[in-house]
Design a protein around this motif. Structure first.
Motif, mmCIF file in Angstrom:
data_model
loop_
_atom_site.group_PDB
_atom_site.id
_atom_site.type_symbol
_atom_site.label_atom_id
_atom_site.label_comp_id
_atom_site.label_asym_id
_atom_site.label_seq_id
_atom_site.Cartn_x
_atom_site.Cartn_y
_atom_site.Cartn_z
ATOM 1 N N ALA A 5 0.831 -1.192 0.000
ATOM 2 C CA ALA A 5 0.000 0.000 0.000
ATOM 3 C C ALA A 5 0.873 1.253 0.000
ATOM 4 C CB ALA A 5 -0.903 -0.009 1.227
ATOM 5 N N THR A 6 0.310 2.337 -0.520
ATOM 6 C CA THR A 6 0.999 3.611 -0.460
ATOM 7 C C THR A 6 0.963 4.125 0.972
ATOM 8 O OG1 THR A 6 -0.985 4.914 -0.864
ATOM 9 C CG2 THR A 6 0.244 4.161 -2.808
ATOM 10 N N GLU A 7 1.749 5.136 1.238
ATOM 11 C CA GLU A 7 1.809 5.682 2.593
ATOM 12 C C GLU A 7 0.447 6.227 3.030
ATOM 13 O OE1 GLU A 7 4.557 8.964 4.813
ATOM 14 O OE2 GLU A 7 5.467 7.800 3.186
ATOM 15 N N ALA A 8 -0.246 6.919 2.137
ATOM 16 C CA ALA A 8 -1.567 7.462 2.479
ATOM 17 C C ALA A 8 -2.560 6.342 2.776
ATOM 18 C CB ALA A 8 -2.084 8.354 1.352
ATOM 19 N N GLN A 9 -2.493 5.262 2.001
ATOM 20 C CA GLN A 9 -3.373 4.121 2.258
ATOM 21 C C GLN A 9 -3.074 3.499 3.613
ATOM 22 O OE1 GLN A 9 -2.247 2.108 -1.415
ATOM 23 N NE2 GLN A 9 -4.428 1.852 -1.864
ATOM 24 N N LEU A 10 -1.805 3.375 3.946
ATOM 25 C CA LEU A 10 -1.433 2.797 5.239
ATOM 26 C C LEU A 10 -1.953 3.634 6.396
ATOM 27 C CD1 LEU A 10 2.216 1.554 4.646
ATOM 28 C CD2 LEU A 10 0.190 0.173 5.022
ATOM 29 N N TYR A 11 -1.812 4.947 6.298
ATOM 30 C CA TYR A 11 -2.306 5.819 7.370
ATOM 31 C C TYR A 11 -3.823 5.717 7.503
ATOM 32 C CZ TYR A 11 2.298 7.995 7.718
ATOM 33 O OH TYR A 11 3.634 8.223 7.914
ATOM 34 N N LEU A 12 -4.511 5.711 6.377
ATOM 35 C CA LEU A 12 -5.968 5.586 6.414
ATOM 36 C C LEU A 12 -6.378 4.227 6.970
ATOM 37 C CD1 LEU A 12 -8.787 6.668 5.826
ATOM 38 C CD2 LEU A 12 -8.486 5.943 3.434
ATOM 39 N N LEU A 13 -5.685 3.184 6.546
ATOM 40 C CA LEU A 13 -5.996 1.842 7.030
ATOM 41 C C LEU A 13 -5.798 1.741 8.543
ATOM 42 C CD1 LEU A 13 -6.791 -1.049 6.081
ATOM 43 C CD2 LEU A 13 -4.348 -1.534 5.988
ATOM 44 N N LEU A 14 -4.682 2.262 9.023
ATOM 45 C CA LEU A 14 -4.426 2.220 10.467
ATOM 46 C C LEU A 14 -5.395 3.106 11.241
ATOM 47 C CD1 LEU A 14 -0.524 2.133 10.499
ATOM 48 C CD2 LEU A 14 -2.117 0.245 10.903
ATOM 49 N N ALA A 15 -5.762 4.262 10.660
ATOM 50 C CA ALA A 15 -6.738 5.147 11.310
ATOM 51 C C ALA A 15 -8.099 4.476 11.414
ATOM 52 C CB ALA A 15 -6.856 6.465 10.539
ATOM 53 N N LEU A 16 -8.379 3.527 10.542
ATOM 54 C CA LEU A 16 -9.614 2.752 10.611
ATOM 55 C C LEU A 16 -9.473 1.560 11.553
ATOM 56 C CD1 LEU A 16 -12.438 1.773 9.588
ATOM 57 C CD2 LEU A 16 -11.197 0.627 7.744
ATOM 58 N N LEU A 167 -1.184 -8.078 8.162
ATOM 59 C CA LEU A 167 -0.228 -9.094 7.699
ATOM 60 C C LEU A 167 -0.048 -9.045 6.185
ATOM 61 C CD1 LEU A 167 -1.180 -12.199 9.875
ATOM 62 C CD2 LEU A 167 0.939 -10.862 9.979
ATOM 63 N N ILE A 168 -1.106 -8.706 5.472
ATOM 64 C CA ILE A 168 -1.046 -8.688 4.010
ATOM 65 C C ILE A 168 -0.570 -7.344 3.467
ATOM 66 C CG2 ILE A 168 -2.497 -8.772 1.918
ATOM 67 C CD1 ILE A 168 -1.885 -11.512 3.239
ATOM 68 N N VAL A 169 -1.045 -6.264 4.046
ATOM 69 C CA VAL A 169 -0.868 -4.949 3.433
ATOM 70 C C VAL A 169 0.350 -4.182 3.938
ATOM 71 C CG1 VAL A 169 -1.968 -2.714 3.049
ATOM 72 C CG2 VAL A 169 -3.332 -4.783 2.967
ATOM 73 N N VAL A 170 0.640 -4.280 5.225
ATOM 74 C CA VAL A 170 1.723 -3.491 5.795
ATOM 75 C C VAL A 170 3.063 -4.073 5.357
ATOM 76 C CG1 VAL A 170 2.784 -2.687 7.939
ATOM 77 C CG2 VAL A 170 0.293 -2.785 7.746
ATOM 78 N N PRO A 171 3.957 -3.231 4.811
ATOM 79 C CA PRO A 171 5.260 -3.741 4.381
ATOM 80 C C PRO A 171 6.050 -4.307 5.558
ATOM 81 C CG PRO A 171 4.903 -1.507 3.560
ATOM 82 C CD PRO A 171 3.786 -1.819 4.514
ATOM 83 N N PRO A 172 6.823 -5.358 5.319
ATOM 84 C CA PRO A 172 7.600 -5.970 6.411
ATOM 85 C C PRO A 172 8.544 -4.977 7.097
ATOM 86 C CG PRO A 172 7.639 -7.374 4.475
ATOM 87 C CD PRO A 172 6.956 -6.106 4.079
ATOM 88 N N THR A 173 9.037 -3.978 6.391
ATOM 89 C CA THR A 173 9.952 -3.018 6.999
ATOM 90 C C THR A 173 9.277 -2.218 8.094
ATOM 91 O OG1 THR A 173 9.430 -1.462 5.229
ATOM 92 C CG2 THR A 173 11.433 -2.780 4.991
ATOM 93 N N LEU A 174 7.970 -1.989 7.970
ATOM 94 C CA LEU A 174 7.247 -1.250 9.004
ATOM 95 C C LEU A 174 6.891 -2.137 10.184
ATOM 96 C CD1 LEU A 174 4.795 1.004 6.982
ATOM 97 C CD2 LEU A 174 6.931 1.636 8.108
ATOM 98 N N MET A 175 6.938 -3.445 9.993
ATOM 99 C CA MET A 175 6.580 -4.363 11.078
ATOM 100 C C MET A 175 7.812 -4.801 11.862
ATOM 101 S SD MET A 175 3.609 -6.558 9.177
ATOM 102 C CE MET A 175 3.231 -7.574 10.574
ATOM 103 N N GLY A 176 8.992 -4.243 11.540
ATOM 104 C CA GLY A 176 10.170 -4.531 12.327
ATOM 105 C C GLY A 176 11.128 -5.521 11.717
ATOM 106 N N SER A 177 10.764 -6.129 10.583
ATOM 107 C CA SER A 177 11.693 -7.050 9.931
ATOM 108 C C SER A 177 12.100 -6.440 8.610
ATOM 109 C CB SER A 177 11.032 -8.408 9.701
ATOM 110 O OG SER A 177 9.938 -8.298 8.830
#
Length: 178
Positions: A5-16, A167-177
């Motif tokens: 996902a793009t950065e804007a999508q990630l922020y919106l997804l997490l805000a939801l 697990l599907i959308v968030v890039p692994p780099t943002l999850m700590g790996s």
């Protein structure tokens, strides 16, 4: 090919997902004031970023994620908030990420349900009932099995949607790996 996902999508997804998960876990409700705006914003973001093609892709994602859960909702096994949450996820992440998030959410939900049944000591009884039912339907057993006692427990499926979607959308780099 698969894309994150793009950065804007990630922020919106997490805000939801963050408030929806907390509300579903504590109140067993996912309010419309979270899901409807997220769905509309996801579609608007897709249209602004990728035009009509992006809007079409994210509409497909909305329906691909929402319709299967809507069918489960019709059976009474799922709440309407869960359906709207998954549709909003589909609107935000588009197709095929929405379908992958749906499948991951179902797997996470199934794993959580199995763990809860093990914790409560009810898994073996349900497995025996399912096996006996198959034997009865196949004609091996002459008498229909008696179902185990019904429980009115409910699992907040919004939690599984949040975990599966991340697990599907968030890039692994943002999850700590990574």
């Amino acid at each position: 090919m698969y894309s994150y996902a793009t950065e804007a999508q990630l922020y919106l997804l997490l805000a939801l997902l963050v408030p929806a998960t907390l509300m579903d876990f504590t109140r067993h409700r996912i309010p419309n004031y979270l899901t409807y705006p997220a769905l509309v914003l996801g579609l608007c973001l897709a249209a602004l970023s990728w035009g009509w093609t992006g809007l079409g892709n994210h509409l497909i994602g909305t329906f691909a994620a929402g319709i299967p859960l809507f069918l489960i909702f019709l059976s009474g096994s799922l709440g309407g908030g869960d359906v709207k949450l998954m549709a909003a996820v589909g609107a935000i992440v588009g197709f095929p990420n929405a379908l992958n998030a749906l499948l991951a959410s179902i797997m996470v939900g199934g794993l959580c349900a199995a763990l809860i049944l093990i914790w409560q000591g009810r898994l073996w009884g349900l497995v025996q009932y399912a096996w006996s039912t198959l034997g009865y339907r196949a004609g091996i057993l002459s008498q229909a099995p008696q179902p185990p006692p019904a429980h009115r427990d409910s699992f907040p499926f919004g939690v599984a949607i949040a975990i599966g979607s991340c697990l599907i959308v968030v890039p692994p780099t943002l999850m700590g790996s990574g």
